[in-house]
Each structure stands twice: as structure tokens, then as C-alpha cells.
Design an enzyme around this catalytic site. Structure first.
Site, PDB file in Angstrom:
ATOM      1  N   ASP A 196      15.935  31.409  11.575  1.00 16.73           N
ATOM      2  CA  ASP A 196      15.536  29.853  11.241  1.00 16.73           C
ATOM      3  C   ASP A 196      14.230  29.813  10.422  1.00 16.73           C
ATOM      4  O   ASP A 196      13.153  30.686  10.736  1.00 16.73           O
ATOM      5  CB  ASP A 196      15.577  29.227  12.447  1.00 16.73           C
ATOM      6  CG  ASP A 196      15.773  27.545  12.380  1.00 16.73           C
ATOM      7  OD1 ASP A 196      15.982  27.104  11.157  1.00 16.73           O
ATOM      8  OD2 ASP A 196      15.308  26.808  13.037  1.00 16.73           O
ATOM      9  N   ASN A 205      26.012  22.875  10.089  1.00 19.42           N
ATOM     10  CA  ASN A 205      25.257  22.992   8.673  1.00 19.42           C
ATOM     11  C   ASN A 205      26.035  22.286   7.524  1.00 19.42           C
ATOM     12  O   ASN A 205      25.331  22.112   6.571  1.00 19.42           O
ATOM     13  CB  ASN A 205      24.881  24.367   8.495  1.00 19.42           C
ATOM     14  CG  ASN A 205      23.854  24.931   9.126  1.00 19.42           C
ATOM     15  OD1 ASN A 205      23.799  26.214   9.598  1.00 19.42           O
ATOM     16  ND2 ASN A 205      22.825  24.290   9.579  1.00 19.42           N
TER      17      ASN A 205
HETATM   18  C1  IPE Z   1      20.517  27.206  13.304  1.00 15.82           C
HETATM   19  O1  IPE Z   1      19.568  26.716  12.527  1.00 15.82           O
HETATM   20  C2  IPE Z   1      21.807  27.754  12.315  1.00 15.82           C
HETATM   21  C3  IPE Z   1      21.405  28.963  11.655  1.00 15.82           C
HETATM   22  C4  IPE Z   1      20.270  29.449  11.717  1.00 15.82           C
HETATM   23  C5  IPE Z   1      22.290  29.318  10.823  1.00 15.82           C
HETATM   24  P1  IPE Z   1      19.573  24.962  12.235  1.00 15.82           P
HETATM   25  O2  IPE Z   1      18.141  25.081  11.643  1.00 15.82           O
HETATM   26  O3  IPE Z   1      20.628  24.792  11.518  1.00 15.82           O
HETATM   27  O4  IPE Z   1      19.533  24.481  13.828  1.00 15.82           O
HETATM   28  P2  IPE Z   1      18.710  23.253  14.282  1.00 15.82           P
HETATM   29  O5  IPE Z   1      18.954  22.122  13.459  1.00 15.82           O
HETATM   30  O6  IPE Z   1      17.367  23.422  14.271  1.00 15.82           O
HETATM   31  O7  IPE Z   1      19.405  23.044  15.724  1.00 15.82           O
HETATM   32  C1  IPE Z   2      17.684  28.642   8.313  1.00 18.32           C
HETATM   33  O1  IPE Z   2      16.766  27.964   7.748  1.00 18.32           O
HETATM   34  C2  IPE Z   2      19.031  29.076   7.476  1.00 18.32           C
HETATM   35  C3  IPE Z   2      20.073  28.155   7.890  1.00 18.32           C
HETATM   36  C4  IPE Z   2      20.324  27.468   8.699  1.00 18.32           C
HETATM   37  C5  IPE Z   2      21.479  28.385   6.729  1.00 18.32           C
HETATM   38  P1  IPE Z   2      16.709  26.410   7.680  1.00 18.32           P
HETATM   39  O2  IPE Z   2      17.512  26.072   6.421  1.00 18.32           O
HETATM   40  O3  IPE Z   2      17.278  25.780   8.904  1.00 18.32           O
HETATM   41  O4  IPE Z   2      15.075  25.979   7.548  1.00 18.32           O
HETATM   42  P2  IPE Z   2      14.536  25.102   8.296  1.00 18.32           P
HETATM   43  O5  IPE Z   2      14.647  25.022   9.908  1.00 18.32           O
HETATM   44  O6  IPE Z   2      14.708  23.709   7.835  1.00 18.32           O
HETATM   45  O7  IPE Z   2      12.983  25.448   8.076  1.00 18.32           O
HETATM   46 MG    MG Z   3      16.435  25.227  10.747  1.00 17.96          MG
END
Ligand code: IPE
Ligand code: IPE
Ligand code: MG
Length: 225
Positions: free
Chosen positions: A6, A54
Site C-alpha cells: 500500500d 479497487n
Molecule cells: C488494499 O489497499 C488493497 C491492495 C493493496 C491491493 P487499499 O489502498 O485498496 O485499501 P484501503 O482503501 O486503504 O483500505
Molecule cells: C496500493 O497503493 C496499490 C493498490 C491498491 C493497487 P494505493 O494505490 O492504494 O496507494 P495509496 O494508498 O492511495 O497511497
Molecule cells: Mg491504498
């Protein structure tokens, strides 16, 4: 070992870049984590790459993530073969774009007999839907007389999960400072050790993975006993 990768978006924002660039940078960390896990002899590495939630992101971001996944699969096949890593997917496979399904199927078929490490990509994955889906399959089997409800125990139930037959993760890492599970491996992490780090995923390198493992080694696991 399982990782909630993340912080790609925040990494990009901090540099005044579009989120997409964060995802691109995140791929480097994926390569590093896979290499290092293989190097130290981790048996199963599970990476949370795309959750069922997502899909709620803007369609151009989702499109880019799928394109990057295709690119990763195309580029990584040789490395997976060289390092004897088998690729597997956890999640609703049929719900992925057809082109992605095609690429994944190819890489899974080619790496099928690799034995050094299992690399699970959690894609279109949701912990609750995984459990619900397992419950439905169990109900089917009971209805058809293939399974006696009185014989249903945790081990039998776990065979209906995407992780069928795999060991539960001992260590769950989440980057970016968030302190939540976000619907990841709800059944499997019942006794996993948690390692939360403020580092954003694109900044998480081999040394950070080793630090997480060293931290894990210092834990005393009691399993309630
Ligand atoms: C969790 O991260 C999903 C992945 C790393 C693929 P998100 O960024 O989607 O989760 P939340 O929204 O912070 O819970
Ligand atoms: C994790 O990074 C990757 C996926 C969930 C695919 P994020 O896209 O959630 O990045 P942040 O949490 O918005 O910084
Ligand atoms: Mg994220």
C-alpha cells in the site's frame, strides 16, 4: 509471508506525480520482494495486488493497473522460470479482464512445475467473498451427498478457499502506515504475526523485507497456549 502493498498513490503525490507513476514505481518493489523472499527461502509469498473494492477507483487508474500487470507478467516470466517460482492467483479470476486472464493462464501453465517458491497474486480478491464462495461450495457438496456436514472441520473448509492446501501466512506485512486488513485473507491470518511499517510500498526494498523478517524472528508465538 503475505504483503498488503500500500501507498503507491501517496508516494506519487509526495513527488507531484500522477498516481500511475506510483504504481509503476511499486513494480520495482514487487521485483525486490519476490527476489529477496526467494533468496531467503520463503515457501509462499502472497501479494495483495488488486482487491474487489479497487474497482471503485477511477476507470483510468484501474485500466493502468491492469496494463501494468500485463507488462509485469510479460517481463517476469523468464525470471520466474530461472528462479523456479510458480505463479498462482487468489481471487475471482473470471471477473478479471480477458486479456489479463490470458496472460495469467499462460504464466501459470508455464511455471506450474516450479518448486522453489509459490507466488500468489491476490487479484480481484476479497476475503469475505472467498469465505462466502467456500460456504456455497460446501453447501453444494452437502446437498449432493459428497460431504457430510458432521465431517466438516476447519481443514476441510479451508480446502474450498482460494488458498486450498497452502499453509497459512506466518507473517503479514502492510506498508504505508495504515492499520487495517482491508478484506485480505480473513480466514488465513487468524494467527499471523502483523508487521506494520510507515514506509510507502515504492520505498520498501530488500533491506526492509529483511528488517520485517528479523522483527518476526523476535516474536514469541503462543497460539493461545
Ligand atoms: C488494499 O489497499 C488493497 C491492495 C493493496 C491491493 P487499499 O489502498 O485498496 O485499501 P484501503 O482503501 O486503504 O483500505
Ligand atoms: C496500493 O497503493 C496499490 C493498490 C491498491 C493497487 P494505493 O494505490 O492504494 O496507494 P495509496 O494508498 O492511495 O497511497
Ligand atoms: Mg491504498
Amino acid at each position: 509471508m503475505a504483503i498488503i502493498m500500500d501507498g503507491n498513490g501517496r508516494w506519487a503525490r509526495a513527488r507531484g506525480l500522477p498516481r500511475v507513476m506510483g504504481h509503476r514505481a511499486g513494480i520495482k518493489s514487487v521485483r525486490a520482494a519476490v527476489e529477496q523472499a526467494r533468496e531467503v527461502g520463503i515457501g509462499v509469498l502472497t501479494l495483495y495486488a488488486f482487491s474487489v473494492e479497487n474497482w471503485k477507483r477511477p476507470s483510468d487508474e484501474v485500466g493502468t493497473l491492469m496494463r501494468l500487470l500485463n507488462e509485469y507478467l510479460r517481463r517476469e516470466l523468464l525470471n520466474l522460470m530461472k528462479n523456479e517460482i510458480r505463479l498462482n492467483v487468489l481471487g475471482d479470476f473470471q471477473g478479471l479482464p480477458e486479456q489479463v486472464q490470458g496472460h495469467l493462464s499462460q504464466v501459470m501453465a508455464k511455471t506450474r512445475d516450479n518448486k522453489k517458491m509459490l507466488l500468489n497474486l491476490a487479484l480481484n480478491y476479497g476475503g469475505r467473498s472467498e469465505i462466502l464462495n467456500a460456504a456455497k461450495q460446501v453447501a453444494e457438496q452437502v446437498k449432493e451427498g459428497k460431504l457430510k456436514l458432521s465431517n466438516l472441520d476447519e481443514l476441510t473448509f479451508s480446502r474450498f478457499l482460494y488458498t486450498n492446501g497452502q499453509p497459512d501466512p506466518d507473517l503479514l506485512i502492510r506498508t504505508s502506515g495504515e492499520q487495517r486488513i482491508s478484506n485480505f485473507l480473513l480466514w488465513q491470518i487468524s494467527y499471523a504475526e502483523l508487521y506494520l511499517t510507515p514506509k510507502l510500498w515504492p520505498d520498501f526494498g530488500k533491506g526492509d523485507l529483511m528488517e520485517a523478517l528479523r522483527d518476526y524472528q523476535r516474536r514469541e508465538r503462543r497460539f493461545g497456549a
